[in-house]
Write a protein that holds these residues in place. Sequence first.
Motif, mmCIF file in Angstrom:
data_model
loop_
_atom_site.group_PDB
_atom_site.id
_atom_site.type_symbol
_atom_site.label_atom_id
_atom_site.label_comp_id
_atom_site.label_asym_id
_atom_site.label_seq_id
_atom_site.Cartn_x
_atom_site.Cartn_y
_atom_site.Cartn_z
ATOM 1 N N SER A 1 -3.371 7.816 8.178
ATOM 2 C CA SER A 1 -2.782 7.283 6.954
ATOM 3 C C SER A 1 -1.857 8.309 6.312
ATOM 4 N N ASP B 1 -0.073 4.125 0.068
ATOM 5 C CA ASP B 1 -0.628 5.196 0.882
ATOM 6 C C ASP B 1 -0.275 5.054 2.345
ATOM 7 N N SER B 2 0.335 3.931 2.701
ATOM 8 C CA SER B 2 0.612 3.692 4.120
ATOM 9 C C SER B 2 1.957 4.288 4.477
ATOM 10 N N GLU C 1 -8.115 1.345 0.354
ATOM 11 C CA GLU C 1 -7.432 2.616 0.189
ATOM 12 C C GLU C 1 -8.262 3.724 0.835
ATOM 13 N N ARG D 1 -12.760 4.083 3.691
ATOM 14 C CA ARG D 1 -11.871 3.295 2.849
ATOM 15 C C ARG D 1 -12.664 2.654 1.716
ATOM 16 N N ASP E 1 0.857 -1.193 0.000
ATOM 17 C CA ASP E 1 0.000 0.000 0.000
ATOM 18 C C ASP E 1 0.883 1.229 0.000
ATOM 19 N N ARG F 1 -1.499 8.886 3.201
ATOM 20 C CA ARG F 1 -2.158 9.581 2.095
ATOM 21 C C ARG F 1 -2.881 10.835 2.585
#
Length: 705
Positions: A452, A272-273, A474, A469, A270, A454
Amino acid sequence: MPRKPQQSSSESVKTHSAPSIRDRWDSLTRDGRARYISGLVLLTVTLLTTLAYVSFFFTGAADSSIIEMTHTDRYANCGAIQNWLGLPGAWVSWALIDGCFGVFSVLFLIMGALYGLQLLHAIHIKGWKLFFCSAFLIVWGSVTASFIQIFAFEDLFFRLGGAHGQWLAVLGTNYMHPIGMTALLILLLIIFLILADNRFIDKVAYAWEQMICRLSRKKNTPEADAQEGAVEDKEQQPIDLQVEGQSEVIIDKPINTDEIDIQIVQQPEDTDSPSPESDSPIHLLPECPEAPDSPSQELPVNINETDEVSLTDENTADEWEKKGPYDPRKDLENYKFPPLNLLKVYDNETAPVIDPAEQQANANRIVQTLRNYDVEIESIKATVGPTVTLYEVVPKAGTRISKIQSLENDIMLSLSAIGIRIIAPMPGKGTVGIEVPNEKPQVVSMHSVIASKRFQEEAKMKLPVAIGRTITNEVFTFDLAKTPHLLVAGATGQGKSVGLNAIIASLLYKKHPSELKFVLVDPKMVEFSIYKPLIRHYMAAMPDQEDRDIIITDCQKVINTLNSLVIEMEDRYTLLADANCRNLEDYNDKFNSRHLNPVKDVENVVTHKILHHKFMPYLVIVIDEYGDFIMQAGKEVERPIQRIAQKARAVGMHMILATQRPDVKIVTGTIKANIPTRIAFRTQSVVDSRTVLDAKGADQLIGKG
């Protein structure tokens, strides 16, 4: 027998309607002249008493012997009185100071002056609060002053606390010892300050933190400061939300096989993590906290300039350039963003729980149901989300998509699901999507969304909102400034208020109070009550307004507030037109770069109000259950809402409406035409779904957000 002459009707009425003494008194008290006369009399008496009070400290020692004489002797020696107001002044000042409450009797004079000014409409005060606070300080101050005089200032010619304070101070000292008396006086003062000021505890905590902060700065060496900064950077890293397990399932159907085999594949990392080893940590907490009610931290809408300059002057541009760019956060530079530990953390909130047996069984049922109706597929792929699993089916060539859509109820029956949704076809893919609820849905916490990477590193959005999410786990974010308004609808208990709280929390974690202001309307009086202490985040508040009144709950106040927002919208458009800007972002950039003169007069041609250029924050209006206000006031509420929805986008005013009654009387055509972005929670019927979304589907949601 002759009859008595009867009175005419006019005479009878005139006699009956003659005003009584009480009516005349009521008429006099309601007359504005009586109020002004009372105010002038009170101010005059207060002024004369103040002169006598001040004179007592210079002439009281000489006048005290005459005041203590008998009535006859006192008037015989009145020529020797030295008080500035003669014998009446000497007697009144002696009665106030030595005979009553000592030096703290000055509070009587302050009260008289304030009440007199209020009667003259010069100021506005809270009468009862002033009375009770002054009464406590008079009693407490007289006792404290007399208690101090017992150990010091014994040679004064008068009693510091008056007769009242001396009696209580001597009584308390004899029964409680001086140490106990001191503790009691301090305790009473602290209790009074807590009750009189709602933010007293916050101010004490802030002062303590500032003292600790300064002491730690003095004690720390440069090496220790560097080490402490490294530790803080490590502690302020956002939580790693990288999905380490398998969250995607590929199901392939082998040739000439009745069973569908499921194959687990590793989902890519991921992006975005956040990573603990990231070289650019995210700092959420400034070094020092914000003062709860610091007088130097005012709303950042005015620029304090000392020189009156005009844009027409030759050296004006150079003068503004010397000042440097304007920083709207400077007035609240110590503001502390809310920490992440305020949000609840759930177990396994970073990745969905995958049950291969459940996905295999559902896939087999879907394939079998489709085969029963002569629909053959080439492959099936399952993507596991927090609450829903998406099965992407690739049908064989020649299969009609409408035939799969017509089998929605049959598939739901075979899966024993509370509801499914068929997406035919999937946008951007050559597949048909079937969403099936998980048997054990996962809680998507606000903590996992806010923490997160992101969301924390989002810099392009002006008003970023994280609302949950997606099915691929996401973080889903959108920019409220581009929405530009939002309609939230759904049945009772399906999560509308939780969604509104998620929007507000997202904005609080990303935007500074000088850049964003709220107007919160809550007819239920309990949904937004947790935001009452955030005084700096509201567009406007009266100086003497209580915290409980900052959230608007009354229908009449809602009407007045919406009409005021319309006026604010027109004023902002006037300033944008004078600055030759088309939107709020360009205007603020121009103002921050010192290209606009804050002392220039800009006239609103409609209201003829004089305006001045200033930094204008974004304004978010949140109205929970606005259908209740529509039922009470109708057009009075709907008309300003329509005007704001039509025009307010360019000046940075964005509206969020929520209702549990999505019918055509509440969600009118004009509202829908000007609010293109809508969020639908589960509705009770397909008609409500079409009213909100102009399409079905909201009635098939599984509920609870």
